[in-house]
Design a protein around this motif. Sequence first.
Motif, PDB file in Angstrom:
ATOM      1  N   TRP A  28       0.490  -0.781   0.236  1.00 18.73           N
ATOM      2  CA  TRP A  28       0.138  -0.244  -0.593  1.00 18.73           C
ATOM      3  C   TRP A  28       0.888   1.321  -0.077  1.00 18.73           C
ATOM      4  O   TRP A  28       2.033   1.034   0.574  1.00 18.73           O
ATOM      5  CB  TRP A  28      -0.823   0.031   1.514  1.00 18.73           C
ATOM      6  CG  TRP A  28      -1.467  -1.732   1.286  1.00 18.73           C
ATOM      7  CD1 TRP A  28      -2.460  -2.023  -0.248  1.00 18.73           C
ATOM      8  CD2 TRP A  28      -2.544  -1.874   2.642  1.00 18.73           C
ATOM      9  NE1 TRP A  28      -2.508  -3.314   0.404  1.00 18.73           N
ATOM     10  CE2 TRP A  28      -2.544  -3.516   2.412  1.00 18.73           C
ATOM     11  CE3 TRP A  28      -1.683  -1.747   3.558  1.00 18.73           C
ATOM     12  CZ2 TRP A  28      -3.299  -3.949   2.997  1.00 18.73           C
ATOM     13  CZ3 TRP A  28      -2.023  -3.134   4.789  1.00 18.73           C
ATOM     14  CH2 TRP A  28      -2.997  -3.574   4.611  1.00 18.73           C
ATOM     15  N   THR A  29       1.088   2.007  -0.899  1.00 20.73           N
ATOM     16  CA  THR A  29       1.594   3.450  -0.924  1.00 20.73           C
ATOM     17  C   THR A  29       0.903   4.279  -0.116  1.00 20.73           C
ATOM     18  O   THR A  29      -0.334   4.695  -0.936  1.00 20.73           O
ATOM     19  CB  THR A  29       1.534   3.791  -2.674  1.00 20.73           C
ATOM     20  OG1 THR A  29       2.611   2.255  -3.335  1.00 20.73           O
ATOM     21  CG2 THR A  29       2.686   5.279  -3.357  1.00 20.73           C
ATOM     22  N   LEU A  30       1.278   4.933   0.621  1.00 23.54           N
ATOM     23  CA  LEU A  30       1.618   6.188   1.328  1.00 23.54           C
ATOM     24  C   LEU A  30       2.121   7.372   1.059  1.00 23.54           C
ATOM     25  O   LEU A  30       3.070   7.144   1.210  1.00 23.54           O
ATOM     26  CB  LEU A  30       0.833   5.751   2.870  1.00 23.54           C
ATOM     27  CG  LEU A  30       0.536   5.206   3.205  1.00 23.54           C
ATOM     28  CD1 LEU A  30       0.107   4.854   4.565  1.00 23.54           C
ATOM     29  CD2 LEU A  30      -1.758   5.148   3.432  1.00 23.54           C
ATOM     30  N   ASP A  31       1.817   9.105   1.088  1.00 24.27           N
ATOM     31  CA  ASP A  31       2.327   9.730   1.283  1.00 24.27           C
ATOM     32  C   ASP A  31       2.938   9.793   2.197  1.00 24.27           C
ATOM     33  O   ASP A  31       2.655   9.528   3.136  1.00 24.27           O
ATOM     34  CB  ASP A  31       1.701  11.577   1.173  1.00 24.27           C
ATOM     35  CG  ASP A  31       0.204  10.931  -0.333  1.00 24.27           C
ATOM     36  OD1 ASP A  31       0.798  10.419  -1.367  1.00 24.27           O
ATOM     37  OD2 ASP A  31      -0.261  11.854   0.011  1.00 24.27           O
ATOM     38  N   ALA A  32       4.558   9.945   1.760  1.00 22.60           N
ATOM     39  CA  ALA A  32       5.268   9.925   2.722  1.00 22.60           C
ATOM     40  C   ALA A  32       5.315  11.671   3.997  1.00 22.60           C
ATOM     41  O   ALA A  32       4.707  12.770   3.330  1.00 22.60           O
ATOM     42  CB  ALA A  32       7.438  10.310   1.921  1.00 22.60           C
ATOM     43  N   TYR A  33       5.827  11.546   4.491  1.00 26.51           N
ATOM     44  CA  TYR A  33       5.484  12.617   6.217  1.00 26.51           C
ATOM     45  C   TYR A  33       7.190  12.611   6.349  1.00 26.51           C
ATOM     46  O   TYR A  33       7.492  11.428   6.596  1.00 26.51           O
ATOM     47  CB  TYR A  33       4.936  12.581   7.011  1.00 26.51           C
ATOM     48  CG  TYR A  33       3.771  10.953   7.544  1.00 26.51           C
ATOM     49  CD1 TYR A  33       4.951  11.421   8.236  1.00 26.51           C
ATOM     50  CD2 TYR A  33       3.392  10.203   6.839  1.00 26.51           C
ATOM     51  CE1 TYR A  33       4.599  10.175   9.714  1.00 26.51           C
ATOM     52  CE2 TYR A  33       3.063   9.081   7.888  1.00 26.51           C
ATOM     53  CZ  TYR A  33       3.935   9.230   8.940  1.00 26.51           C
ATOM     54  OH  TYR A  33       3.562   7.904   9.872  1.00 26.51           O
TER      55      TYR A  33
END
Length: 206
Positions: free
Chosen positions: A163-168
């Motif tokens: 699952w690809t999530l935005d980096a923070y």
Amino acid sequence: MNIIIHPTYFPNVAHFAAIVQAEKVTFEMDDNYQKQTYRNRTYIYGANGKLQLSIPIIHSQKVRQKYRDIKIYNSENWQAIHWKSIETAYRTSPFFEFYEDDFQPLFSKKADFLLEFNMTCFNVVLDCLQLEISSTKTDKFQKIVADKTDFRHLANARKEQSWTLDAYTQVFSNKHGFLNNLSILDLLFNEGPNTLNYLESQNLNF
């Protein structure tokens, strides 16, 4: 979107993104307990990278046990260990001190049942997010649910998901890079009030 999902131990970011974006959430309360799932584990970002926190449970001789009947093995001082690990990992994060007093009591009061404890932890996160959700609980297990988007697979920790999530920004990202889909605690302590905006913006491609 109406969803059905498992209550897990400080759910991961993907799990919470699905909850935040749902119009109504149904919690699966009547399934059989399965090992190697997020029901009794979560992952945080420690100084040496990804760190697993697992709640010890009392194993039964029964082949199948309902999740709601699973008892926590409290002879181990797991709560003190988990809280110390969380403190060590996030003491220098931007918002740890802001939320610290909300979470610390969870690790100082004995918890008996895993599902009940997970729901208590979940509700504390909701309070921190100042989020109210429309939710119900199942009273019987259905393998196939026709009228809801089924996100129960998000509780499966037996294989790494893509699952690809935005980096923070994470505390130790300069050492180990961005670690994807950790516990909601990681997002909350690093992003604080922006957590809700982040969750609402994620693509539910899982």
